[in-house]
Design an enzyme around this catalytic site. Structure first.
Site, short mmCIF file in Angstrom:
data_model
loop_
_atom_site.label_atom_id
_atom_site.label_comp_id
_atom_site.label_asym_id
_atom_site.label_seq_id
_atom_site.Cartn_x
_atom_site.Cartn_y
_atom_site.Cartn_z
N SER A 116 5.01 8.35 9.53
CA SER A 116 5.25 9.28 10.62
C SER A 116 5.01 8.54 11.94
CB SER A 116 4.29 10.46 10.50
OG SER A 116 2.96 9.98 10.41
N CYS A 158 13.92 10.72 6.21
CA CYS A 158 13.88 10.33 7.63
C CYS A 158 15.26 10.37 8.25
CB CYS A 158 13.28 8.95 7.78
SG CYS A 158 14.34 7.68 7.09
N GLU A 197 9.17 16.74 14.67
CA GLU A 197 9.73 16.50 13.33
C GLU A 197 9.11 17.51 12.37
OE1 GLU A 197 8.47 12.94 11.17
OE2 GLU A 197 10.51 12.75 10.38
N GLU A 256 -0.42 7.56 -1.16
CA GLU A 256 -1.41 8.05 -2.13
C GLU A 256 -0.90 9.28 -2.87
OE1 GLU A 256 -1.46 7.86 1.11
OE2 GLU A 256 -2.93 9.18 2.06
N LYS A 302 0.90 -1.17 0.00
CA LYS A 302 0.00 0.00 0.00
C LYS A 302 0.92 1.21 0.00
CE LYS A 302 -1.74 3.08 1.78
NZ LYS A 302 -1.50 4.49 1.34
P1 NAD Z 1 2.34 9.25 6.79
O1 NAD Z 1 2.43 8.73 8.17
O2 NAD Z 1 1.41 10.37 6.52
O3 NAD Z 1 1.88 8.08 5.76
C1 NAD Z 1 2.64 6.91 5.59
C2 NAD Z 1 1.75 5.81 5.04
O4 NAD Z 1 0.75 5.50 6.01
C3 NAD Z 1 0.99 6.19 3.76
O5 NAD Z 1 0.93 5.05 2.93
C4 NAD Z 1 -0.40 6.58 4.27
O6 NAD Z 1 -1.42 6.35 3.33
C5 NAD Z 1 -0.57 5.68 5.47
N1 NAD Z 1 -1.38 6.29 6.53
C6 NAD Z 1 -1.53 7.62 6.80
N2 NAD Z 1 -2.31 7.79 7.89
C7 NAD Z 1 -2.65 6.55 8.32
C8 NAD Z 1 -3.43 6.07 9.41
N3 NAD Z 1 -4.02 6.88 10.26
N4 NAD Z 1 -3.56 4.72 9.54
C9 NAD Z 1 -2.97 3.87 8.69
N5 NAD Z 1 -2.21 4.28 7.64
C10 NAD Z 1 -2.05 5.58 7.46
O7 NAD Z 1 3.84 9.60 6.34
P2 NAD Z 1 4.32 10.37 5.05
O8 NAD Z 1 3.98 11.80 5.19
O9 NAD Z 1 3.90 9.66 3.83
O10 NAD Z 1 5.91 10.16 5.17
C11 NAD Z 1 6.74 10.94 5.97
C12 NAD Z 1 6.99 10.32 7.32
O11 NAD Z 1 7.58 9.02 7.19
C13 NAD Z 1 7.98 11.13 8.15
O12 NAD Z 1 7.54 11.18 9.47
C14 NAD Z 1 9.27 10.34 8.03
O13 NAD Z 1 10.19 10.53 9.09
C15 NAD Z 1 8.76 8.95 8.00
N6 NAD Z 1 9.74 8.06 7.40
C16 NAD Z 1 10.42 7.23 8.23
C17 NAD Z 1 11.40 6.42 7.71
C18 NAD Z 1 12.17 5.48 8.60
O14 NAD Z 1 12.90 4.67 8.07
N7 NAD Z 1 12.06 5.57 9.90
C19 NAD Z 1 11.69 6.44 6.33
C20 NAD Z 1 10.96 7.31 5.52
C21 NAD Z 1 9.98 8.12 6.06
#
Ligand code: NAD
Length: 499
Positions: free
Chosen positions: A227, A282, A384, A177, A174
């Site tokens: 996140s 990240c 962050e 989006e 997944k």
């Molecule tokens: P996000 O949390 O908004 O979304 C990530 C994924 O989760 C997407 O596929 C989204 O559709 C899904 N999602 C969103 N809300 C959800 C919910 N309530 N329940 C279930 N699924 C949900 O993150 P983003 O904005 O796409 O990415 C940036 C974040 O990812 C930053 O916080 C970054 O630090 C983190 N990140 C971490 C790493 C790591 O290795 N630790 C690597 C890359 C990015």
């Protein structure tokens, strides 16, 4: 004409019955360039059923034959690197060279995953008791789910899926989006590589699709990168539903700069790690903890001067250093953080809000931003930001800097800059962070060492990459064997290995 992205299920594009679509925006131009379909329950069900149906045969495929598919997939990633990087730049916004770097990281992971057959080998002990041999094998889990974020739409889906598939599992991805084109391209490349239908599937959508996937009875394991609040929530739900789970969350990566380092050189290194990919990594360095005012003065002056030389613009035009942020909302969020830093008393030395992109005024651009005299308790320190904002925290000793890093709720990456080997050794040993650099600003490990943070940057027990991935994506089975010799004595006692 705008592109419409659906799903990829059972080896082919899948439209499904959902009429729910969301816009995809070109962040460099602020224009809608496509739409993505959000899966309904029937579509998620179709993906999980396809993965479930493909499992028995794929798990029974000899590891070497599975590895041959991975070799071909790796070749196809390389052959299609331009196409993949262009898709990343178009929907994510990061500059083309950076997008290529992320594809190269995916290739590295595949190179290592091609060696999975050796890592899948079990143990054998001969004659553990009279005529009994004992061996342990690693077996695939079943249907695995991967949830990926917007910031690495090629690299992270490959990190999550390649090992899972190499181990004999089937997979439902997944993706974010916000940038679904590259993950769908990956699905086509897996098919071209000879992966049987149903082994790799893509379901587009938002949290509803995730919720259905991670609670589905046929799903055995869940990996997610998101996140921190989302990573934590996915972890809790998936674990409560009996899935093997690890989730990777947000970060606040600190650099500890010691006075013996070459401060000008370090300033340039930190600048690149803070502003690269517009800070949407990240592992970006977002805090520089500097020991001593003399070093801090020199560091901020160097960054202040050199950051103004960075070029900013659409990632597909003229090879700029920095592209835009992912969305208008995220741009506003980062802008709000900058304002909060000003209001909470940090010294704003470079204000990215001043930047205007003449060639693309509707893009979500922000210039490099530098705050000095930042302290814990300020929002820009505690949270962050995920944008091109670097905070400088001044400390009077190495120990104060180390304590500060250890008190932070996040523990993804960190780096120390020093020429003192003993100090660096002490730091690497004592810092409460999962990935550590010694004069290496972004210490993302090579594919055969573990990847993952500590504290609120990670939820689970087993990291990604290396042998950790093999451990996560397989379960152990131990078999004790005795071939009848005709000398069996009947005993009702607890069997042991004593005579
Ligand atoms: P996000 O949390 O908004 O979304 C990530 C994924 O989760 C997407 O596929 C989204 O559709 C899904 N999602 C969103 N809300 C959800 C919910 N309530 N329940 C279930 N699924 C949900 O993150 P983003 O904005 O796409 O990415 C940036 C974040 O990812 C930053 O916080 C970054 O630090 C983190 N990140 C971490 C790493 C790591 O290795 N630790 C690597 C890359 C990015």
């Amino acid at each position: 004409m705008t592109a419409v992205h659906h799903h990829f299920i059972n080896g082919a594009s899948f439209e499904g019955s959902s009429s729910h679509f969301s816009d995809i925006t070109d962040p460099a131009r602020g224009a809608v360039i496509g739409q993505v379909n959000f899966a309904d329950n029937q579509t998620v069900e179709a993906a999980v059923s396809a993965a479930d149906a493909a499992f028995a045969s794929w798990a029974a495929t000899p590891p070497l034959k599975r590895a041959r598919v991975l070799f071909r997939f790796k070749d196809l990633l390389e052959a299609n690197a331009d196409k993949l990087a262009a898709a990343v730049t178009r929907e994510h916004g990061k500059v083309l060279a950076d997008a290529h770097g992320s594809v190269a990281r995916a290739v590295e992971l595949c190179e290592f995953a091609c060696g999975a057959p050796k890592l899948l080998a079990g143990d054998f002990s001969e004659n553990v008791a009279g005529d009994i041999d004992c061996h342990t094998v690693r077996q695939a889990l079943g249907v695995c789910v991967g949830v990926s974020p917007f910031n690495f739409p090629v690299m992270i889906p490959v990190w999550l899926s390649a090992f899972s598939i190499a181990c004999g599992n089937t997979f439902v991805l997944k993706p974010s989006e916000k940038d679904p084109a590259a993950p769908l391209l990956l699905a086509e490349l897996w098919t071209q590589a000879g992966l049987p239908p149903g082994v790799f599937n893509v379901v587009n959508g938002d949290k509803d699709a995730v919720q259905t996937l991670i609670t589905h009875p046929s799903v055995k394991a869940v990996s997610a990168v998101a996140s921190t609040p989302v990573a934590q929530s996915i972890y809790q739900t998936a674990i409560a539903n009996g899935k093997r789970t690890h989730t990777f969350g947000g970060a606040k990566n600190h650099a500890l700069v010691c006075p013996d380092a070459d401060i000008e050189d370090v300033a340039n290194t930190i600048m690149a790690a803070a502003y690269g990919s517009a800070g949407e990594r990240c592992m970006a360095l977002s805090v520089a903890v500097v020991v001593g005012d003399e070093s801090a003065d020199k560091l901020v002056q160097t960054i202040q001067t050199n950051a103004t030389q960075l070029t900013i613009g659409p990632g597909d035009k003229g090879n700029p250093d920095m592209g835009p942020l992912i969305s208008r909302e995220h741009h506003q969020r980062v802008t709000d953080y900058i304002q909060s830093g000003v209001e909470q008393g940090a010294s704003l030395l470079l204000d990215g809000r001043d930047f205007e992109c003449e060639s693309s005024p509707e893009g979500f651009f922000l210039g490099p931003t530098l705050f000095d005299n930042v302290t814990p308790g300020m929002q820009i320190y505690d949270e962050e930001i995920f944008g091109p904002v670097l905070s400088v925290v001044r400390v009077d000793s190495y120990q104060t800097g180390l304590d500060l890093i250890n008190q932070n709720r996040y523990g993804n990456g960190t780096a120390i800059f020093t020429n003192d080997g003993l100090l660096a050794r002490d730091f690497a040993s004592k810092v409460q962070v999962g990935m550590v650099g010694v004069n290496v600003p972004i210490p993302v490990p090579i594919a055969y060492h573990s990847f993952g943070g500590w504290k609120d940057s990670f939820f689970g027990d087993v990291h990604l990459h290396g042998e950790q991935s093999i451990q996560f994506y397989t379960k152990l089975k131990t078999i004790s064997t005795r071939w009848p010799t005709g000398k069996t004595r009947t005993s009702l006692m607890m069997p042991s290995h004593h005579d």
